[in-house]
Design a protein around this motif. Structure first.
Motif, PDB file in Angstrom:
ATOM      1  N   GLU A 194      -3.664  -2.462  -5.844  1.00 41.11           N
ATOM      2  CA  GLU A 194      -3.428  -3.050  -4.745  1.00 41.11           C
ATOM      3  C   GLU A 194      -4.488  -4.331  -4.346  1.00 41.11           C
ATOM      4  OE1 GLU A 194      -3.272  -1.326   0.021  1.00 41.11           O
ATOM      5  OE2 GLU A 194      -3.822   0.191  -1.278  1.00 41.11           O
ATOM      6  N   GLN A 195      -5.301  -3.792  -4.538  1.00 36.54           N
ATOM      7  CA  GLN A 195      -6.247  -5.574  -4.481  1.00 36.54           C
ATOM      8  C   GLN A 195      -6.299  -6.404  -4.864  1.00 36.54           C
ATOM      9  OE1 GLN A 195      -8.742  -5.319  -1.617  1.00 36.54           O
ATOM     10  NE2 GLN A 195      -8.595  -7.977  -1.742  1.00 36.54           N
ATOM     11  N   PHE A 196      -5.738  -5.993  -6.351  1.00 35.15           N
ATOM     12  CA  PHE A 196      -5.635  -7.033  -7.190  1.00 35.15           C
ATOM     13  C   PHE A 196      -3.834  -8.127  -6.710  1.00 35.15           C
ATOM     14  CE2 PHE A 196      -2.311  -8.525 -10.814  1.00 35.15           C
ATOM     15  CZ  PHE A 196      -3.672  -9.370 -11.659  1.00 35.15           C
ATOM     16  N   LEU A 197      -2.948  -7.157  -6.284  1.00 32.43           N
ATOM     17  CA  LEU A 197      -1.939  -7.899  -5.649  1.00 32.43           C
ATOM     18  C   LEU A 197      -1.583  -8.348  -4.888  1.00 32.43           C
ATOM     19  CD1 LEU A 197       0.767  -4.340  -7.050  1.00 32.43           C
ATOM     20  CD2 LEU A 197       0.052  -6.821  -8.301  1.00 32.43           C
ATOM     21  N   ALA A 198      -2.475  -7.396  -3.657  1.00 31.59           N
ATOM     22  CA  ALA A 198      -2.253  -8.302  -2.533  1.00 31.59           C
ATOM     23  C   ALA A 198      -3.167  -9.591  -2.219  1.00 31.59           C
ATOM     24  CB  ALA A 198      -3.207  -7.109  -1.470  1.00 31.59           C
ATOM     25  N   ASP A 199      -3.941  -9.867  -3.182  1.00 28.19           N
ATOM     26  CA  ASP A 199      -4.271 -11.076  -3.460  1.00 28.19           C
ATOM     27  C   ASP A 199      -3.863 -11.584  -4.189  1.00 28.19           C
ATOM     28  OD1 ASP A 199      -7.527 -11.046  -2.725  1.00 28.19           O
ATOM     29  OD2 ASP A 199      -7.994 -10.435  -4.631  1.00 28.19           O
ATOM     30  N   HIS A 200      -3.511 -11.797  -4.997  1.00 31.84           N
ATOM     31  CA  HIS A 200      -1.473 -12.370  -5.764  1.00 31.84           C
ATOM     32  C   HIS A 200      -0.351 -12.942  -4.702  1.00 31.84           C
ATOM     33  CE1 HIS A 200      -3.525 -12.129  -9.267  1.00 31.84           C
ATOM     34  NE2 HIS A 200      -2.654 -12.232 -10.697  1.00 31.84           N
ATOM     35  N   LEU A 201       0.029 -11.872  -4.243  1.00 36.91           N
ATOM     36  CA  LEU A 201       0.428 -12.008  -2.711  1.00 36.91           C
ATOM     37  C   LEU A 201       0.504 -13.145  -1.860  1.00 36.91           C
ATOM     38  CD1 LEU A 201       2.357  -8.509  -2.734  1.00 36.91           C
ATOM     39  CD2 LEU A 201       3.589 -10.769  -3.253  1.00 36.91           C
ATOM     40  N   LEU A 202      -1.093 -13.206  -0.954  1.00 34.51           N
ATOM     41  CA  LEU A 202      -1.369 -13.773   0.071  1.00 34.51           C
ATOM     42  C   LEU A 202      -1.244 -15.202  -0.842  1.00 34.51           C
ATOM     43  CD1 LEU A 202      -4.607 -12.188   1.130  1.00 34.51           C
ATOM     44  CD2 LEU A 202      -2.035 -12.154   2.477  1.00 34.51           C
ATOM     45  N   VAL A 203      -1.727 -15.221  -1.971  1.00 34.19           N
ATOM     46  CA  VAL A 203      -1.933 -16.778  -2.391  1.00 34.19           C
ATOM     47  C   VAL A 203      -0.829 -17.549  -2.921  1.00 34.19           C
ATOM     48  CG1 VAL A 203      -2.542 -18.296  -4.611  1.00 34.19           C
ATOM     49  CG2 VAL A 203      -3.890 -16.570  -3.670  1.00 34.19           C
ATOM     50  N   VAL A 204       0.336 -16.820  -3.089  1.00 29.48           N
ATOM     51  CA  VAL A 204       2.405 -16.752  -3.197  1.00 29.48           C
ATOM     52  C   VAL A 204       2.491 -17.270  -2.121  1.00 29.48           C
ATOM     53  CG1 VAL A 204       4.673 -15.872  -3.786  1.00 29.48           C
ATOM     54  CG2 VAL A 204       2.247 -15.395  -5.606  1.00 29.48           C
ATOM     55  N   GLY A 205       1.839 -16.385  -0.942  1.00 31.35           N
ATOM     56  CA  GLY A 205       2.226 -16.658   0.423  1.00 31.35           C
ATOM     57  C   GLY A 205       2.089 -17.226   0.905  1.00 31.35           C
ATOM     58  N   ALA A 206       1.406 -17.940   0.709  1.00 32.01           N
ATOM     59  CA  ALA A 206       0.223 -19.406   1.244  1.00 32.01           C
ATOM     60  C   ALA A 206       0.257 -20.275   1.119  1.00 32.01           C
ATOM     61  CB  ALA A 206      -1.523 -19.246   1.345  1.00 32.01           C
ATOM     62  N   VAL A 207       1.114 -20.538  -0.869  1.00 25.48           N
ATOM     63  CA  VAL A 207       1.395 -21.491  -1.290  1.00 25.48           C
ATOM     64  C   VAL A 207       2.553 -21.848  -0.767  1.00 25.48           C
ATOM     65  CG1 VAL A 207       1.864 -22.618  -3.365  1.00 25.48           C
ATOM     66  CG2 VAL A 207       0.175 -21.813  -2.991  1.00 25.48           C
ATOM     67  N   GLY A 208       4.237 -21.187  -0.639  1.00 29.76           N
ATOM     68  CA  GLY A 208       4.880 -21.239  -0.482  1.00 29.76           C
ATOM     69  C   GLY A 208       5.251 -21.450   0.954  1.00 29.76           C
ATOM     70  N   ILE A 209       4.634 -20.744   1.801  1.00 32.77           N
ATOM     71  CA  ILE A 209       4.875 -21.851   3.694  1.00 32.77           C
ATOM     72  C   ILE A 209       4.076 -23.245   3.487  1.00 32.77           C
ATOM     73  CG2 ILE A 209       4.724 -20.676   5.460  1.00 32.77           C
ATOM     74  CD1 ILE A 209       4.713 -17.939   4.789  1.00 32.77           C
ATOM     75  N   GLY A 252     -10.153   6.487  -8.516  1.00 36.87           N
ATOM     76  CA  GLY A 252      -9.083   5.984  -9.312  1.00 36.87           C
ATOM     77  C   GLY A 252      -8.457   3.941  -9.652  1.00 36.87           C
ATOM     78  N   CYS A 253      -6.940   3.618  -9.904  1.00 43.20           N
ATOM     79  CA  CYS A 253      -6.821   2.938  -9.990  1.00 43.20           C
ATOM     80  C   CYS A 253      -5.932   2.668  -8.665  1.00 43.20           C
ATOM     81  CB  CYS A 253      -5.732   2.530 -11.710  1.00 43.20           C
ATOM     82  SG  CYS A 253      -6.465   3.239 -12.867  1.00 43.20           S
ATOM     83  N   ILE A 254      -5.297   2.931  -7.792  1.00 40.21           N
ATOM     84  CA  ILE A 254      -4.508   2.585  -7.165  1.00 40.21           C
ATOM     85  C   ILE A 254      -4.794   1.369  -6.138  1.00 40.21           C
ATOM     86  CG2 ILE A 254      -4.508   4.690  -5.175  1.00 40.21           C
ATOM     87  CD1 ILE A 254      -1.993   4.783  -4.639  1.00 40.21           C
ATOM     88  N   SER A 273       0.982  -1.216   0.134  1.00 39.57           N
ATOM     89  CA  SER A 273      -0.145  -0.119  -0.197  1.00 39.57           C
ATOM     90  C   SER A 273       0.749   1.212  -0.057  1.00 39.57           C
ATOM     91  CB  SER A 273      -1.305   0.004   1.303  1.00 39.57           C
ATOM     92  OG  SER A 273      -1.594   1.402   0.887  1.00 39.57           O
ATOM     93  N   GLU A 274       2.134   1.172   0.844  1.00 41.49           N
ATOM     94  CA  GLU A 274       2.610   2.138   0.780  1.00 41.49           C
ATOM     95  C   GLU A 274       3.744   2.621  -0.448  1.00 41.49           C
ATOM     96  OE1 GLU A 274       3.843   5.870   2.609  1.00 41.49           O
ATOM     97  OE2 GLU A 274       2.618   4.403   3.105  1.00 41.49           O
ATOM     98  N   GLU A 275       3.869   1.426  -0.877  1.00 42.79           N
ATOM     99  CA  GLU A 275       4.374   1.882  -2.237  1.00 42.79           C
ATOM    100  C   GLU A 275       3.007   2.188  -2.895  1.00 42.79           C
ATOM    101  OE1 GLU A 275       6.255  -1.396  -5.252  1.00 42.79           O
ATOM    102  OE2 GLU A 275       6.990  -1.354  -3.337  1.00 42.79           O
ATOM    103  N   LEU A 276       2.697   1.894  -3.845  1.00 36.93           N
ATOM    104  CA  LEU A 276       1.966   2.224  -4.476  1.00 36.93           C
ATOM    105  C   LEU A 276       1.072   3.253  -4.292  1.00 36.93           C
ATOM    106  CD1 LEU A 276      -0.674  -0.880  -4.987  1.00 36.93           C
ATOM    107  CD2 LEU A 276       1.067  -0.355  -6.495  1.00 36.93           C
ATOM    108  N   LYS A 277       1.449   4.389  -3.020  1.00 35.42           N
ATOM    109  CA  LYS A 277       0.803   5.404  -2.186  1.00 35.42           C
ATOM    110  C   LYS A 277       1.960   6.322  -3.033  1.00 35.42           C
ATOM    111  CE  LYS A 277      -2.088   5.012   1.116  1.00 35.42           C
ATOM    112  NZ  LYS A 277      -2.432   3.783   2.085  1.00 35.42           N
ATOM    113  N   GLN A 278       3.315   6.012  -3.063  1.00 35.56           N
ATOM    114  CA  GLN A 278       4.106   6.818  -3.101  1.00 35.56           C
ATOM    115  C   GLN A 278       4.326   7.045  -4.600  1.00 35.56           C
ATOM    116  OE1 GLN A 278       7.063   5.330  -0.834  1.00 35.56           O
ATOM    117  NE2 GLN A 278       6.686   5.975   1.435  1.00 35.56           N
ATOM    118  N   HIS A 279       4.527   6.002  -5.220  1.00 38.17           N
ATOM    119  CA  HIS A 279       5.582   5.383  -6.828  1.00 38.17           C
ATOM    120  C   HIS A 279       4.634   5.628  -7.969  1.00 38.17           C
ATOM    121  CE1 HIS A 279       9.224   5.178  -4.706  1.00 38.17           C
ATOM    122  NE2 HIS A 279       9.113   4.203  -4.004  1.00 38.17           N
TER     123      HIS A 279
END
Length: 260
Positions: A214-229, A208-210, A120-126
């Motif tokens: 963010e929700q789209f990427l967060a959903d992907h990250l949760l899946v990546v993290g859950a599957v990896g761990i 806006g798109c932010i 969230s912070e990265e998207l807000k800044q960049h």
């Protein structure tokens, strides 16, 4: 009788552990396929959006999963061979292979989780800066395509809202040809449709798109993290079973040598 009973018990335990390892190896392959699939899905499905991110952590975590998934396939074959032959050297290699893959997937899972907290912070800044400074600029075709696809797919305009485009490099240039927003902000894209900012023409009230990105990427990250761990924990359990199996084989060989 006690010694015979003990030998029979150890033989029974070895056989049970052997078949348990076969079951694990099957689950290991399934988990590896899941890891490989999630890694490829993360990279391929929306790879163009990676150009909008300031950090490479999202892509790195996905590529790590792809590597880990490929290693699982190879290690799975080695595991089957080692279990069937009951060779301690092959089983030891299998054991260390499991530990290595465990560490790789754990790293991918932790990276995904850490980046999830910072997303969230990265998207807000960049994000707004990336969109307004690089859209339709020389040498920035990847970002331009990513922004166009982002605004069309998520039905949004600008990072926070359509007014973000007012001071953008593209809108202030002659190339804009009196556009207020890029044509990709339009609900129905036609040539120069970005000249009108009426809500019936562009995604003005949709926001806006932010938040949507963010929700789209967060959903992907949760899946990546859950599957990896999750799969990493499965590998750790397999490493423990393999170590027990190697220990039993070692005891059997020691007893056979002592009986000679």
């Amino acid at each position: 009788m006690t010694a015979v009973y003990k030998d029979d018990q150890e033989d029974w335990l070895t056989v049970c552990l052997k078949y348990l390892l076969f079951v694990f190896n099957f689950l290991f392959w399934v988990g590896g396929a899941a890891v490989l699939g999630v890694g490829i899905w993360t990279v391929v499905e929306k790879i163009e959006y990676l150009s909008l991110l300031a950090s490479v952590t999202f892509a790195v975590s996905a590529y790590i999963l792809i590597v880990a998934g490929g290693l699982v396939v190879v290690t799975g074959f080695l595991g089957c061979f080692a279990i069937i032959r009951e060779q301690r050297s092959c089983l030891s290699t299998y054991f260390f292979g499991l530990l290595f893959i465990f560490l790789i997937e754990l790293v991918a899972g932790v990276l995904a989780y850490v980046y999830y907290l910072r997303l969230s912070e990265e998207l807000k800044q960049h994000l707004n800066q990336t969109m307004t400074e690089n859209y339709a600029q020389p040498g920035q075709k990847a970002i331009t395509t990513a922004v166009d696809n982002l605004q069309q797919e998520f039905k949004c305009c600008g990072s926070n809202n359509f007014q973000d485009w007012k001071m953008s490099a593209y809108i202030l240039s002659e190339d804009a040809e009196n556009r207020i927003v890029p044509d990709s902000c339009c609900k129905t894209i036609t040539d120069h449709c970005g000249r009108k900012d009426h809500p019936s023409n562009i995604y003005k009230v949709e926001g806006g798109c932010i938040n949507k990105l963010e929700q789209f990427l967060a959903d992907h990250l949760l899946v990546v993290g859950a599957v990896g761990i999750g799969v990493a924990c499965l590998q750790l359990a397999g490493a423990v079973l393999t170590a027990c199996f190697v220990y039993l084989l070692y005891k059997e060989e020691e007893e056979e040598f002592g009986a000679l």
